[in-house]
Scaffold this motif. Structure first.
Motif, PDB file in Angstrom:
ATOM      1  N   THR A 114      42.281  42.934  30.719  1.00  0.00           N
ATOM      2  CA  THR A 114      42.252  41.871  30.015  1.00  0.00           C
ATOM      3  C   THR A 114      41.419  41.841  28.887  1.00  0.00           C
ATOM      4  O   THR A 114      41.593  41.028  27.914  1.00  0.00           O
ATOM      5  N   LYS A 115      40.300  42.417  28.946  1.00  0.00           N
ATOM      6  CA  LYS A 115      39.372  42.219  28.047  1.00  0.00           C
ATOM      7  C   LYS A 115      39.536  43.322  26.723  1.00  0.00           C
ATOM      8  O   LYS A 115      40.379  43.344  26.174  1.00  0.00           O
TER       9      LYS A 115
ATOM     10  N   LEU B 130      36.371  37.472  26.911  1.00  0.00           N
ATOM     11  CA  LEU B 130      35.544  38.424  26.120  1.00  0.00           C
ATOM     12  C   LEU B 130      36.437  39.634  25.589  1.00  0.00           C
ATOM     13  O   LEU B 130      37.546  39.785  26.160  1.00  0.00           O
TER      14      LEU B 130
ATOM     15  N   ASP C 208      32.169  48.517  37.603  1.00  0.00           N
ATOM     16  CA  ASP C 208      33.109  47.719  36.746  1.00  0.00           C
ATOM     17  C   ASP C 208      32.754  47.868  35.390  1.00  0.00           C
ATOM     18  O   ASP C 208      31.822  47.565  34.911  1.00  0.00           O
TER      19      ASP C 208
ATOM     20  N   SER D 103      38.513  44.991  34.018  1.00  0.00           N
ATOM     21  CA  SER D 103      39.628  43.869  33.743  1.00  0.00           C
ATOM     22  C   SER D 103      40.034  44.436  32.488  1.00  0.00           C
ATOM     23  O   SER D 103      39.337  44.198  31.170  1.00  0.00           O
TER      24      SER D 103
ATOM     25  N   GLU E  17      27.800  46.660  38.150  1.00  0.00           N
ATOM     26  CA  GLU E  17      28.302  46.498  36.405  1.00  0.00           C
ATOM     27  C   GLU E  17      27.112  47.033  35.619  1.00  0.00           C
ATOM     28  O   GLU E  17      26.217  46.715  35.844  1.00  0.00           O
TER      29      GLU E  17
ATOM     30  N   SER F 290      45.587  41.595  38.020  1.00  0.00           N
ATOM     31  CA  SER F 290      44.402  41.373  37.253  1.00  0.00           C
ATOM     32  C   SER F 290      43.226  41.997  37.652  1.00  0.00           C
ATOM     33  O   SER F 290      43.362  42.962  38.384  1.00  0.00           O
ATOM     34  N   GLY F 291      42.140  41.847  36.921  1.00  0.00           N
ATOM     35  CA  GLY F 291      40.848  42.582  37.171  1.00  0.00           C
ATOM     36  C   GLY F 291      40.681  42.243  38.530  1.00  0.00           C
ATOM     37  O   GLY F 291      40.106  43.202  39.520  1.00  0.00           O
ATOM     38  N   MET F 292      40.685  40.954  39.089  1.00  0.00           N
ATOM     39  CA  MET F 292      40.310  40.617  40.457  1.00  0.00           C
ATOM     40  C   MET F 292      41.064  41.068  41.645  1.00  0.00           C
ATOM     41  O   MET F 292      40.617  41.577  42.676  1.00  0.00           O
TER      42      MET F 292
ATOM     43  N   MET G  59      36.487  50.659  37.773  1.00  0.00           N
ATOM     44  CA  MET G  59      37.633  49.469  37.499  1.00  0.00           C
ATOM     45  C   MET G  59      37.391  48.792  36.250  1.00  0.00           C
ATOM     46  O   MET G  59      36.275  48.722  35.540  1.00  0.00           O
TER      47      MET G  59
ATOM     48  N   MET H   1      45.137  41.599  33.369  1.00  0.00           N
ATOM     49  CA  MET H   1      45.337  42.898  33.941  1.00  0.00           C
ATOM     50  C   MET H   1      44.232  43.534  34.441  1.00  0.00           C
ATOM     51  O   MET H   1      43.069  43.562  33.952  1.00  0.00           O
TER      52      MET H   1
ATOM     53  N   THR I  60      34.137  47.084  32.574  1.00  0.00           N
ATOM     54  CA  THR I  60      34.855  46.085  31.629  1.00  0.00           C
ATOM     55  C   THR I  60      34.026  46.017  30.408  1.00  0.00           C
ATOM     56  O   THR I  60      34.644  45.782  29.285  1.00  0.00           O
TER      57      THR I  60
ATOM     58  N   TYR J 101      29.509  39.572  37.601  1.00  0.00           N
ATOM     59  CA  TYR J 101      30.628  38.619  37.291  1.00  0.00           C
ATOM     60  C   TYR J 101      30.771  37.558  38.203  1.00  0.00           C
ATOM     61  O   TYR J 101      31.057  38.156  39.396  1.00  0.00           O
TER      62      TYR J 101
HETATM   63  C1  LIG Z   1      36.941  39.412  33.519  1.00  0.00           C
HETATM   64  C2  LIG Z   1      36.303  40.110  34.235  1.00  0.00           C
HETATM   65  C3  LIG Z   1      36.805  40.183  35.558  1.00  0.00           C
HETATM   66  C4  LIG Z   1      38.123  39.953  36.036  1.00  0.00           C
HETATM   67  O1  LIG Z   1      38.947  40.377  35.539  1.00  0.00           O
HETATM   68  P1  LIG Z   1      40.523  39.430  35.581  1.00  0.00           P
HETATM   69  O2  LIG Z   1      41.164  40.363  34.807  1.00  0.00           O
HETATM   70  O3  LIG Z   1      39.919  38.292  34.724  1.00  0.00           O
HETATM   71  O4  LIG Z   1      40.917  39.169  36.709  1.00  0.00           O
HETATM   72  C5  LIG Z   1      35.879  41.264  36.314  1.00  0.00           C
HETATM   73  N1  LIG Z   1      34.737  41.721  35.679  1.00  0.00           N
HETATM   74  C6  LIG Z   1      34.312  41.543  34.423  1.00  0.00           C
HETATM   75  C7  LIG Z   1      33.203  42.230  34.079  1.00  0.00           C
HETATM   76  C8  LIG Z   1      35.083  40.616  33.597  1.00  0.00           C
HETATM   77  O5  LIG Z   1      34.513  40.344  32.669  1.00  0.00           O
END
Ligand SMILES: *Cc1c(COP(=O)(O)O)cnc(C)c1O
Length: 379
Positions: free
Chosen positions: A194-195, A325, A170, A192, A141, A73-75, A190, A205, A172, A98
């Protein structure tokens, strides 16, 4: 290679055993060894998996990073960076952060003797108030979430490096299509994943990239020791998603611009936060370090109450009310009660994150339909 070509080809080889053009899903936990110590480079799948390796090379190339690693995960990617520190070390972070990162830093790692300070970095020199000889890391960020503030990455890097601290970004919100922090001097990027990178709201991820081999060694040690690795199926889905990252981002940016301008003219809207506006406080810095302004937009209505926000939120038909997002479909969120609920109210308000602020993740639908939906919800 240019970005779109890299998205399709970097790190991707036809499978040597069959010629399959798509990287196979190596759904295996272990690998047969010829003799003790003699193997094909893979021993156990927490340590290494071929689907994951292809993805790591691919995202690293999009971030112009020599080294890249994927996490569950991002975390867990973020956690890996913090685990390179020791009790007594200090970290300076963006205040408009975040919510999950804020929780991880202030509620978990602060219990292990690491000190975090949170400061608005729109003016980079402000970090001098927090930096000391114990500061080992600056965490930022940009654009920030959800206020879309822009932080000058190279200016922060100069100050941090003068004090012997590393800088992690970050990335993302921007995605590698719009911004490459390592090229601006950052030590760590870094995501996420996921986005925007995975982009289809079907994977959780994270990713860390760096050009510093010592840092990458530490990340690899923690990745293998702690074991927060993504599964091969998720790596495959992400590789597939990345093949259209450049096309998706182009449309996110186009739609974002139309919607930001539409909201700004709306008689019921008070403020719109989007770095593409000339009157955005750090618009010039956004132009310098980004290749476009993205599809993330926040706004406050003239009737700045929780009631009005909830009312508007419940009326959307096309924008789905959800956390997250960066997916192909448009999402709308209410940070005060959703993504940022773990940040104390006074802290939120100090950053301009009012109770009624609404955040849009503009998707890649036809923009006329998105505008009609916004129009009926706001009116
Ligand atoms: C969603 C998000 C995270 C966390 O990522 P996950 O994949 O949900 O663990 C960290 N930073 C930002 C800016 C995000 O939008």
């Amino acid at each position: 290679m240019k970005f779109g070509t890299k998205a399709l080809h970097s790190g991707i080889e036809p499978d040597p055993s069959t010629g399959a053009i798509m990287t196979p899903i190596f759904q295996t936990s272990t690998y047969v060894q010829e003799r003790p110590g003699v193997n094909k480079g893979f021993e156990y799948a927490r340590t290494k998996n071929p689907t994951r390796s292809a993805l790591e090379k691919n995202i690293a190339s999009l971030e112009n990073a020599k080294f890249g690693r994927c996490f569950a995960s991002g975390m867990s990617a973020t956690e890996t960076v913090i685990k390179t520190l020791r009790p007594g070390d200090e970290v300076v972070c963006t205040s408009d952060l975040y919510g999950g990162s804020f929780r991880l830093f202030s509620k978990l790692f602060s219990e292990f003797g690491i000190k975090f300070s949170f400061i608005n970095m729109s003016d980079p020199t402000k970090i001098l108030d927090c930096i000391s000889n114990k500061t080992k890391l600056v965490w930022l960020e940009t654009p920030t979430n959800p206020m879309m503030s822009i932080i000058d990455i190279s200016a922060i890097c100069k100050i941090a490096h003068n004090h012997g601290a590393k800088v992690a970004v970050d990335n993302t919100f921007a995605s590698p299509y719009l911004q490459n922090p390592l090229d601006q001097g950052a030590d760590i990027v870094m995501h996420s994943v996921t986005k925007y990178i995975a982009g289809h709201s079907d994977v959780i991820m994270g990713f860390l990239g760096t050009n510093d081999i010592d840092l990458d060694d530490k990340f690899g040690f923690i990745q293998n020791s702690s074991g927060a690795v993504p599964g091969p199926q998720d790596c495959f889905l992400t590789l597939r998603g990345i093949k259209t990252l450049h096309l998706r981002m182009q449309r996110h940016c186009e739609n974002g611009e139309v919607i930001a301008k539409y909201l700004k003219k709306h008689r019921k809207v008070d403020k719109v936060f989007w770095p593409g506006f000339k009157d955005h406080p750090n618009h010039e810095i956004a132009k310098k370090q980004m290749r476009g302004f993205g599809g993330m937009i926040s706004f406050i209505q003239k009737e700045d109450t929780v009631e009005k926000a909830k009312n508007t939120l419940s009326k959307f038909k096309l924008f789905s009310l959800a956390e997250s997002l960066g997916g192909v479909e448009s999402l709308v969120g209410h940070p005060a009660s959703m993504t940022h609920a773990s940040i104390p109210r006074e802290k939120r308000l100090a950053e301009g994150l009012t109770d009624s602020l609404i955040r849009l993740s503009v998707g890649i639908e036809d923009v006329e339909d998105l505008i009609s939906d916004l129009d009926q919800a706001i009116n």
